[in-house]
Write a protein that holds these residues in place. Structure first.
Motif, short mmCIF file in Angstrom:
data_model
loop_
_atom_site.label_atom_id
_atom_site.label_comp_id
_atom_site.label_asym_id
_atom_site.label_seq_id
_atom_site.Cartn_x
_atom_site.Cartn_y
_atom_site.Cartn_z
N GLN A 2 39.52 71.57 49.98
CA GLN A 2 38.91 72.89 50.02
C GLN A 2 39.10 73.50 51.40
O GLN A 2 38.88 72.85 52.41
CB GLN A 2 37.40 72.80 49.70
N VAL A 3 39.53 74.76 51.43
CA VAL A 3 39.73 75.48 52.70
C VAL A 3 38.88 76.74 52.67
O VAL A 3 39.00 77.57 51.76
CB VAL A 3 41.21 75.85 52.91
N LYS A 4 38.03 76.88 53.70
CA LYS A 4 37.16 78.05 53.78
C LYS A 4 37.36 78.75 55.11
O LYS A 4 37.25 78.13 56.17
CB LYS A 4 35.70 77.62 53.63
N ALA A 14 39.94 80.74 62.07
CA ALA A 14 39.24 79.46 62.03
C ALA A 14 38.96 79.11 60.57
O ALA A 14 38.66 80.00 59.76
CB ALA A 14 37.95 79.51 62.84
N TYR A 15 39.09 77.84 60.25
CA TYR A 15 38.91 77.39 58.86
C TYR A 15 38.16 76.07 58.84
O TYR A 15 38.29 75.24 59.74
CB TYR A 15 40.26 77.19 58.17
N SER A 16 37.37 75.90 57.79
CA SER A 16 36.71 74.64 57.51
C SER A 16 37.48 73.97 56.37
O SER A 16 37.66 74.57 55.30
CB SER A 16 35.25 74.88 57.11
N ILE A 17 37.96 72.77 56.62
CA ILE A 17 38.77 72.05 55.62
C ILE A 17 38.02 70.80 55.19
O ILE A 17 37.60 69.99 56.02
CB ILE A 17 40.15 71.67 56.20
N THR A 18 37.84 70.65 53.88
CA THR A 18 37.18 69.47 53.32
C THR A 18 38.16 68.71 52.44
O THR A 18 38.77 69.27 51.53
CB THR A 18 35.96 69.87 52.48
N ILE A 19 38.32 67.42 52.76
CA ILE A 19 39.19 66.55 51.95
C ILE A 19 38.28 65.55 51.24
O ILE A 19 37.61 64.73 51.90
CB ILE A 19 40.20 65.82 52.85
N PRO A 20 38.21 65.59 49.92
CA PRO A 20 37.32 64.71 49.16
C PRO A 20 37.61 63.24 49.41
O PRO A 20 38.76 62.85 49.60
CB PRO A 20 37.59 65.09 47.71
N ASP A 103 32.76 58.85 52.46
CA ASP A 103 32.38 60.23 52.75
C ASP A 103 33.60 61.14 52.66
O ASP A 103 34.75 60.71 52.87
CB ASP A 103 31.78 60.36 54.16
N ASP A 104 33.34 62.41 52.37
CA ASP A 104 34.41 63.40 52.46
C ASP A 104 34.78 63.61 53.94
O ASP A 104 33.96 63.38 54.83
CB ASP A 104 33.96 64.75 51.88
N ILE A 105 36.03 64.05 54.17
CA ILE A 105 36.44 64.41 55.54
C ILE A 105 36.23 65.90 55.72
O ILE A 105 36.70 66.70 54.91
CB ILE A 105 37.93 64.07 55.79
N GLU A 106 35.53 66.25 56.79
CA GLU A 106 35.32 67.66 57.09
C GLU A 106 35.86 67.94 58.50
O GLU A 106 35.43 67.32 59.47
CB GLU A 106 33.83 68.02 57.04
N VAL A 107 36.81 68.86 58.57
CA VAL A 107 37.39 69.21 59.87
C VAL A 107 37.35 70.72 60.05
O VAL A 107 37.32 71.49 59.08
CB VAL A 107 38.85 68.72 60.00
N GLU A 108 37.34 71.13 61.32
CA GLU A 108 37.44 72.54 61.66
C GLU A 108 38.78 72.77 62.37
O GLU A 108 39.14 72.03 63.28
CB GLU A 108 36.28 72.96 62.59
N MET A 109 39.48 73.78 61.92
CA MET A 109 40.77 74.12 62.51
C MET A 109 40.72 75.55 63.02
O MET A 109 40.29 76.46 62.30
CB MET A 109 41.89 73.97 61.48
N SER A 110 41.16 75.75 64.26
CA SER A 110 41.20 77.11 64.82
C SER A 110 42.52 77.31 65.55
O SER A 110 43.09 76.36 66.10
CB SER A 110 40.02 77.34 65.77
N TYR A 111 42.99 78.54 65.54
CA TYR A 111 44.25 78.86 66.21
C TYR A 111 44.38 80.37 66.34
O TYR A 111 43.57 81.12 65.78
CB TYR A 111 45.45 78.32 65.40
N GLU A 112 45.38 80.78 67.08
CA GLU A 112 45.73 82.20 67.16
C GLU A 112 47.06 82.38 66.44
O GLU A 112 48.04 81.70 66.75
CB GLU A 112 45.85 82.65 68.62
#
Length: 443
Positions: A2-4, A14-20, A103-112
């Motif tokens: 999931q990408v939000k 910036a995006y929140s990425i969840t990998i089940p 647990d699910d993996i939750e990461v935050e990704m940010s860039y320009e």
């Protein structure tokens, strides 16, 4: 997966990425199954180790690899689907620091993101190519310079004293503590006084000598001298001067031409003319390239990634500071602040860099392996005796490869732009071209 999207302001993303957890577990199982046929463990035949035992033994390591691959895959999929191109390496961090298996993996990704870049119509850009044709006087002047370089020596008038720059022909025999030493004797040796060919203090004592003079030259070998048996020792050289010769320019004729690899004088003049033309063409290209970049800068307008601007401005400020403080090496110096002038120059460089990269990509400009090899060889010549080591260093250093590739790529893009632009030629004098070239440094 999931990408939000959590941020979309200008070029900032910036995006929140969840990998089940189930997706990650499946990837771990897949990797273990791939490795199972090659795994050996005490009590089991090769390829017959139970999956449960493999997971217990190798699970943590494989889990780490699977997590990295899952995050990398999620990022790659996002960029493929969104079409975004990050201006710099995206920043990625785990959100759930206390993550545990299951647990699910939750990461935050940010860039320009890189901006949308519209390429100007190159056919509408008007450029002027300055052309200089070498004059006969310039060729003659270059010939005279070559003749002086190919210096000869002619006997001075009988009884003349040797001056610095003169050549003396002499015999010498060197001794330490009254004993001749190996390599310290020679006959009819030609020595140019002031060339520093001999150990310090030797040549100065021969200034003023005349043909027929016999004298002792007393010197001390340097403590770091290569031969240990002579290092730091006092020595006496018994010298007999046979001739004193003054420097004289070589005659400009076919013999001089052959010294420089030409067939005859006419061929040498032709080669000099071609070399001068190449020099003028290089200077003319630099002037026209600046005009092209100015035109591209004026015709382009797009948002610039702040991180690239800050990095470039900082680099410019740092470089200029070191130019003003050449005695300071390394980075042990006060913090260097960027000024508006640094930021203005950075904005131009970043804009043109992005624009040229976009133009090159669309035109499918490539730097060939042969061109890269030639560039590496040219650079390696700056390290005599270490060319092979430098070549291997570049092959193992992607950052160094990029430093060498970037100017090659830029020049090829510029040539591509020249072909499409409206270029007119203007014949000018050497002085006018030099003035135009000097103006580049003042801007």
């Amino acid at each position: 997966m999931q990408v939000k999207e959590t941020l979309n302001e200008g070029l900032k993303r910036a995006y929140s990425i969840t990998i089940p957890a189930a997706e990650l577990e499946a990837k771990v199982d897949e990797k273990l199954k791939e490795a199972q046929p090659e795994v050996e463990m005490k009590g089991f035949r090769k390829g017959k180790v139970p999956m449960a035992l493999m997971k217990k033994q190798f699970g943590p390591k494989v889990m780490g690899e699977a997590m990295q691959e899952a995050v990398d895959g999620a990022m790659a999929k996002h960029f493929e689907e969104s079409g975004d191109r990050p201006s710099m390496q995206p920043e990625v961090k785990m959100v759930n620091d206390e993550w545990k298996e299951g647990d699910d993996i939750e990461v935050e990704m940010s860039y320009e993101a890189l901006p949308e870049i519209k390429q100007p119509d190159l056919k509408k850009i008007k450029l002027e190519k300055l052309v200089v044709k070498p004059a006969d006087e310039e060729v003659e002047e270059a010939l005279k310079s070559l003749a002086e370089t190919a210096q000869n020596f002619e006997d001075r008038k009988k009884g003349s004293k040797a001056k610095e720059g003169d050549q003396i022909v002499f015999d010498f025999a060197g001794s330490v503590d009254g004993e001749l030493f190996e390599g310290g004797t020679a006959e009819d040796y030609p020595l140019v006084l002031g060339s520093n060919s001999f150990i310090p203090g030797f040549e100065e004592q021969l200034i003023g000598a005349k043909a027929g003079d016999e004298l002792d030259v007393k010197v001390t070998f340097p403590k770091e001298y290569g031969a240990e048996n002579l290092a730091g020792k006092d020595a006496v050289f018994a010298c007999k001067v046979k001739a004193v010769k003054a420097p004289a320019a070589a005659e400009i004729n076919d013999d001089l031409a052959k010294q420089y690899g030409a067939e005859d004088l006419a061929d040498l003049k032709k080669q000099i003319g071609e070399r001068l033309e190449a020099e003028y063409a290089g200077a003319s290209r630099a002037v026209m390239k600046r005009a092209l970049l100015d035109a591209l800068d004026a015709a382009s307008d797009f948002e610039l990634p702040p991180s690239l601007l800050d990095a470039e401005a900082g680099q410019i400020a740092h470089q200029l500071w070191h130019e003003d403080n050449p005695d300071v090496q390394g980075h042990e110096h006060p913090e260097i602040e960027t000024t508006d002038e640094h930021k203005k120059l950075a904005a131009r460089r970043v804009k043109l860099g992005l624009l040229l990269a976009e133009m090159g990509q669309k035109a499918e400009v490539k730097v060939t392996d042969a061109e890269m090899s030639q560039a590496i060889m040219n650079q390696a010549r700056q390290y005599p005796g270490q060319e092979r080591e430098f070549f291997e260093f570049v092959q193992q250093n992607p950052q160094m490869q990029q430093q060498l590739r970037a100017p090659l790529f830029e020049d090829k893009v510029v040539d591509y732009a020249f072909e499409l632009a409206d270029v007119s030629e203007k014949e000018v004098s050497k002085e006018e071209l030099e003035k135009a070239l000097e103006a580049l440094d003042k801007e």
